[in-house]
Motif scaffolding. Sequence first.
Motif, PDB file in Angstrom:
ATOM      1  N   LEU A 195       0.975  -0.922   0.060  1.00  0.00           N
ATOM      2  CA  LEU A 195      -0.083   0.037  -0.233  1.00  0.00           C
ATOM      3  C   LEU A 195       0.779   0.981   0.024  1.00  0.00           C
ATOM      4  N   GLN A 196       0.699   2.410  -0.717  1.00  0.00           N
ATOM      5  CA  GLN A 196       1.204   3.532  -0.843  1.00  0.00           C
ATOM      6  C   GLN A 196       0.030   4.844  -0.913  1.00  0.00           C
ATOM      7  N   LEU A 197       0.456   5.234   0.779  1.00  0.00           N
ATOM      8  CA  LEU A 197      -0.249   6.450   0.622  1.00  0.00           C
ATOM      9  C   LEU A 197       0.573   7.623   0.622  1.00  0.00           C
ATOM     10  N   GLY A 198       0.510   8.857  -0.113  1.00  0.00           N
ATOM     11  CA  GLY A 198       1.834   9.692  -0.074  1.00  0.00           C
ATOM     12  C   GLY A 198       2.708   9.612  -1.176  1.00  0.00           C
ATOM     13  N   GLN A 199       4.170   9.227  -0.285  1.00  0.00           N
ATOM     14  CA  GLN A 199       5.025   9.030  -0.861  1.00  0.00           C
ATOM     15  C   GLN A 199       5.532   8.135  -0.006  1.00  0.00           C
ATOM     16  N   LEU A 200       4.739   7.099   1.070  1.00  0.00           N
ATOM     17  CA  LEU A 200       5.023   5.990   2.201  1.00  0.00           C
ATOM     18  C   LEU A 200       4.692   4.723   1.284  1.00  0.00           C
ATOM     19  N   GLN A 201       5.413   3.435   1.442  1.00  0.00           N
ATOM     20  CA  GLN A 201       4.932   2.331   0.789  1.00  0.00           C
ATOM     21  C   GLN A 201       5.152   1.545   2.021  1.00  0.00           C
ATOM     22  N   LEU A 202       3.584   0.606   2.619  1.00  0.00           N
ATOM     23  CA  LEU A 202       4.071  -0.111   3.698  1.00  0.00           C
ATOM     24  C   LEU A 202       3.300  -1.329   2.941  1.00  0.00           C
ATOM     25  N   GLY A 203       4.393  -2.498   4.458  1.00  0.00           N
ATOM     26  CA  GLY A 203       3.498  -3.814   3.724  1.00  0.00           C
ATOM     27  C   GLY A 203       4.876  -4.731   3.566  1.00  0.00           C
ATOM     28  N   HIS A 204       4.498  -5.667   3.109  1.00  0.00           N
ATOM     29  CA  HIS A 204       3.393  -6.614   2.443  1.00  0.00           C
ATOM     30  C   HIS A 204       2.564  -6.887   3.970  1.00  0.00           C
ATOM     31  N   PHE A 205       1.187  -6.726   3.219  1.00  0.00           N
ATOM     32  CA  PHE A 205       0.145  -7.388   4.437  1.00  0.00           C
ATOM     33  C   PHE A 205      -0.153  -8.519   3.891  1.00  0.00           C
ATOM     34  N   PRO A 206      -0.848  -9.780   4.372  1.00  0.00           N
ATOM     35  CA  PRO A 206      -1.384 -10.533   4.052  1.00  0.00           C
ATOM     36  C   PRO A 206      -2.465 -10.835   2.999  1.00  0.00           C
ATOM     37  N   LEU A 207      -2.785 -11.181   2.352  1.00  0.00           N
ATOM     38  CA  LEU A 207      -3.461 -11.584   1.111  1.00  0.00           C
ATOM     39  C   LEU A 207      -5.259 -11.807   2.022  1.00  0.00           C
ATOM     40  N   GLY A 208      -4.772 -11.974   2.631  1.00  0.00           N
ATOM     41  CA  GLY A 208      -6.072 -12.246   3.788  1.00  0.00           C
ATOM     42  C   GLY A 208      -6.611 -11.367   5.125  1.00  0.00           C
ATOM     43  N   PHE A 209      -6.001  -9.945   4.269  1.00  0.00           N
ATOM     44  CA  PHE A 209      -6.151  -9.061   5.440  1.00  0.00           C
ATOM     45  C   PHE A 209      -7.698  -9.018   6.401  1.00  0.00           C
ATOM     46  N   PHE A 210      -8.290  -8.571   6.177  1.00  0.00           N
ATOM     47  CA  PHE A 210     -10.046  -7.953   5.872  1.00  0.00           C
ATOM     48  C   PHE A 210     -10.820 -10.105   4.824  1.00  0.00           C
ATOM     49  N   ASP A 211     -10.018 -10.699   5.323  1.00  0.00           N
ATOM     50  CA  ASP A 211     -11.101 -11.423   4.601  1.00  0.00           C
ATOM     51  C   ASP A 211     -10.230 -13.187   5.437  1.00  0.00           C
ATOM     52  N   GLU A 212     -10.082 -13.176   6.545  1.00  0.00           N
ATOM     53  CA  GLU A 212      -9.020 -13.900   6.600  1.00  0.00           C
ATOM     54  C   GLU A 212      -9.600 -15.948   7.011  1.00  0.00           C
ATOM     55  N   GLY A 213     -10.965 -15.615   6.575  1.00  0.00           N
ATOM     56  CA  GLY A 213     -11.786 -17.124   6.292  1.00  0.00           C
ATOM     57  C   GLY A 213     -11.778 -17.217   5.345  1.00  0.00           C
ATOM     58  N   MET A 214     -11.913 -16.191   4.388  1.00  0.00           N
ATOM     59  CA  MET A 214     -12.298 -16.065   2.670  1.00  0.00           C
ATOM     60  C   MET A 214     -13.561 -16.767   2.943  1.00  0.00           C
ATOM     61  N   THR A 215     -14.743 -15.844   3.955  1.00  0.00           N
ATOM     62  CA  THR A 215     -16.145 -16.280   3.337  1.00  0.00           C
ATOM     63  C   THR A 215     -16.933 -15.490   2.339  1.00  0.00           C
ATOM     64  N   LYS A 216     -16.134 -14.339   1.965  1.00  0.00           N
ATOM     65  CA  LYS A 216     -16.574 -13.483   0.899  1.00  0.00           C
ATOM     66  C   LYS A 216     -17.520 -13.761  -0.257  1.00  0.00           C
ATOM     67  N   PRO A 217     -17.709 -13.853  -0.934  1.00  0.00           N
ATOM     68  CA  PRO A 217     -17.774 -14.920  -2.271  1.00  0.00           C
ATOM     69  C   PRO A 217     -17.254 -13.739  -3.020  1.00  0.00           C
ATOM     70  N   PRO A 218     -16.355 -15.371  -4.026  1.00  0.00           N
ATOM     71  CA  PRO A 218     -15.693 -14.215  -4.762  1.00  0.00           C
ATOM     72  C   PRO A 218     -15.491 -12.566  -5.895  1.00  0.00           C
ATOM     73  N   PRO A 219     -15.284 -12.544  -5.954  1.00  0.00           N
ATOM     74  CA  PRO A 219     -15.380 -10.832  -7.596  1.00  0.00           C
ATOM     75  C   PRO A 219     -15.838 -11.651  -8.337  1.00  0.00           C
ATOM     76  N   MET A 220     -16.752 -10.858  -8.785  1.00  0.00           N
ATOM     77  CA  MET A 220     -17.458 -11.108 -10.106  1.00  0.00           C
ATOM     78  C   MET A 220     -16.322 -10.596 -11.134  1.00  0.00           C
ATOM     79  N   PHE A 221     -15.432 -10.905 -11.588  1.00  0.00           N
ATOM     80  CA  PHE A 221     -14.417  -9.846 -12.610  1.00  0.00           C
ATOM     81  C   PHE A 221     -14.990 -11.071 -13.997  1.00  0.00           C
TER      82      PHE A 221
END
Length: 221
Positions: A195-221
Amino acid sequence: MSFLPNTPTCVQSGHLASRSTRLHAPAAHRRGWIIPQWSHTRSALDAGSITVAADLPSTSTAQREAAWELLKDFTLKEFRGAAQEPYLSSPAKRQRLREALKIAFSGPYPPAGWMGPSDDSEVLLGVVASDVKFAARAYRDWCEELGLPLVMPNSRVDGVSSAMQLRGGVYLKYNSKTQLCYVSRYDGRDRGVLLQLGQLQLGHFPLGFFDEGMTKPPPMF
């Protein structure tokens, strides 16, 4: 976009440093950006002192600075392979990291060149994953959590018209201001979200950072 798919560093510039760039940063530069200034924010980083998302409107300057210092320390430890125990080893620690991220995102932080979320803000995401489906999930989750426009990822691989048809490791890049999102092949070993906010890069955060149990349906791309 300026993301490089290597483990990031906290840098005060328009570019995101790779592993090799970071190792050659001047000592004064490292002291100013990579090493957290604990003397100013230690008390605010104590357990329970970082507010939850519902309290963000009343976040104090000390709490916001503490959140940024925590995120910079996480980024440094993640680069060194030492972030698991202090930040990721329990649900409570991961929740504290999520709360710090939301506090940092919610308001201005001039030292990083971040003026807070607005129509003119530019947020960069970089997602490296072993499979495009994991990358797409993480990308969708971060856009939802931060209130960013979700756009269809495009393929940057010759002969593959749809990004979701890519096989193997991928690197997804996203710019909230230009609303560009594209996916290319990635053969490296890094995994997670930058993640970059302004001039500062942060991470790596885990892929499942906001949905650890993968309970959300997959995105419809």
